[in-house]
Write a protein that holds these residues in place. Structure first.
Motif, short mmCIF file in Angstrom:
data_model
loop_
_atom_site.label_atom_id
_atom_site.label_comp_id
_atom_site.label_asym_id
_atom_site.label_seq_id
_atom_site.Cartn_x
_atom_site.Cartn_y
_atom_site.Cartn_z
N ARG A 168 5.85 -5.79 -7.57
CA ARG A 168 7.00 -5.86 -6.65
C ARG A 168 6.60 -5.25 -5.07
O ARG A 168 6.98 -5.82 -3.98
N LYS A 169 5.72 -4.34 -5.27
CA LYS A 169 5.27 -3.56 -3.99
C LYS A 169 4.44 -4.63 -3.29
O LYS A 169 4.54 -4.75 -2.09
N PHE B 134 4.56 -7.92 -3.36
CA PHE B 134 5.42 -9.06 -2.74
C PHE B 134 6.10 -8.48 -1.82
O PHE B 134 6.19 -9.11 -0.65
N ASP B 135 6.71 -7.23 -1.67
CA ASP B 135 7.45 -6.73 -0.58
C ASP B 135 6.42 -6.59 0.77
O ASP B 135 7.02 -6.75 1.75
N LEU B 136 5.14 -5.98 0.57
CA LEU B 136 4.24 -5.86 1.67
C LEU B 136 4.01 -7.44 2.21
O LEU B 136 3.90 -7.42 3.51
N CYS C 276 5.80 -9.91 2.30
CA CYS C 276 7.22 -10.39 3.18
C CYS C 276 7.06 -9.58 4.47
O CYS C 276 7.28 -10.17 5.38
N GLU C 277 7.02 -8.20 4.36
CA GLU C 277 7.09 -7.49 5.26
C GLU C 277 5.94 -7.61 6.43
O GLU C 277 6.33 -7.44 7.87
N GLU D 150 15.21 2.93 -3.96
CA GLU D 150 15.74 1.71 -4.66
C GLU D 150 14.80 1.26 -5.96
O GLU D 150 15.40 0.46 -6.52
N ASN E 232 6.59 -16.95 -3.59
CA ASN E 232 7.59 -15.86 -3.28
C ASN E 232 7.81 -15.66 -1.74
O ASN E 232 9.05 -15.45 -1.23
N PHE F 146 11.10 -16.64 0.01
CA PHE F 146 12.02 -15.38 0.57
C PHE F 146 12.42 -15.83 1.94
O PHE F 146 13.67 -15.72 2.50
N ASN G 170 16.40 -16.02 3.16
CA ASN G 170 16.59 -14.71 3.61
C ASN G 170 16.55 -14.66 5.24
O ASN G 170 17.09 -13.66 5.83
#
Length: 254
Positions: free
Chosen positions: A19-20, A22-24, A26-27, A55, A148, A152, A156
């Motif tokens: 997950r991290k 994926f988050d990185l 996206c960010e 979270e 992803n 995203f 979003n």
């Protein structure tokens, strides 16, 4: 099979590491990862500071087994921790007619075990293990990351999709005409001074009907005649003044 608590914690951590990543991605707009040249991407992901925020607590809870499986899992954790656990099922998995504890007590027990697991996950999380996960797994999940990122930004973010920068002006005009962009963008991209000048030339009573009114009523005409930018200029305005970022194979996103 004998219960291995440390292995269970590692399995949860692996889900968090994924997950991290994926988050990185996206960010930091990391998209279109190329499996033939994956080492630079590994180094890029490892260059970021990573920590577990609050979270992640809900993410951990959601990753735990549910229903009957969740009960037996928490029982195994309780045994590992030398804690009490309520009797809800027999050894064959049949639900007991009358459990050893009230529903409220069982809920408290589940919450307590969840908190113990969360505490151990947080304490086990570290940069070295995260980097090891990246080295060992990025080749296996890069396609999921690429998909992803596209999903995203499609769901979003405000996206201005184009395959070539030479299409940008026409794409923006089309999005404005379809109400896919707010009229405020047209107010920025159309030369309203020239719109006003033309209205004065035709003796339009500006105290009753001004250039903003004309822009809304005759949007297509104003976009075609008074648009201020070429494709390169518009790209720079969107990136520098409107906080859009270019994402390869997607376009501009915000």
């Amino acid at each position: 099979m004998k219960f291995n608590y440390n292995l269970e914690i590692d399995n949860i951590l692996n889900k968090i590491y994924k997950r991290k990543i994926f988050d990185l991605a996206c960010e930091n707009n990391i998209s279109n990862i190329d499996s033939k040249n994956i080492e630079p991407y590994k180094n890029q992901f490892k260059s970021f500071e990573v920590y577990l925020g609050s979270e992640i607590e809900e993410f951990i809870k959601d990753s735990l087994p549910k229903e009957k499986e969740g009960y037996f899992f928490r029982c195994d954790v309780s045994k590992h921790k030398n804690n009490y656990y309520p009797k809800i099922y027999d050894n064959l998995g049949n639900k007991l007619a009358s459990g050893s504890d009230s529903k409220f007590a069982t809920i408290l027990w589940e919450a307590h075990i969840n908190n113990l697991i969360i505490k151990d996950v947080y304490e086990s999380f570290n940069k070295e293990k995260f980097h090891e996960f990246i080295d060992n797994n990025l080749e296996n999940i890069y396609e999921d990351i690429n998909k992803n990122i596209i999903d995203f930004y499609n769901t979003n973010k405000l996206t201005i999709a184009f395959s070539n920068k030479s299409e940008l002006v026409s794409v923006i005009k089309d999005m404005l005409l379809k109400n896919e962009l707010d009229i405020s963008f047209a107010q920025d991209f159309v030369d309203l001074d020239k719109v006003r000048e033309e209205m004065i030339m035709y003796s339009t009573p500006l105290d009753m009907y001004n250039e903003y009114d004309k822009l809304e009523d005759e949007l297509s005409y104003c976009l075609d005649k008074f648009f201020k930018y070429n494709n390169d200029e518009l790209f720079n305005v969107l990136v520098n003044d409107n906080d859009f970022k270019f994402v390869e194979n997607i376009g501009l996103v915000r």
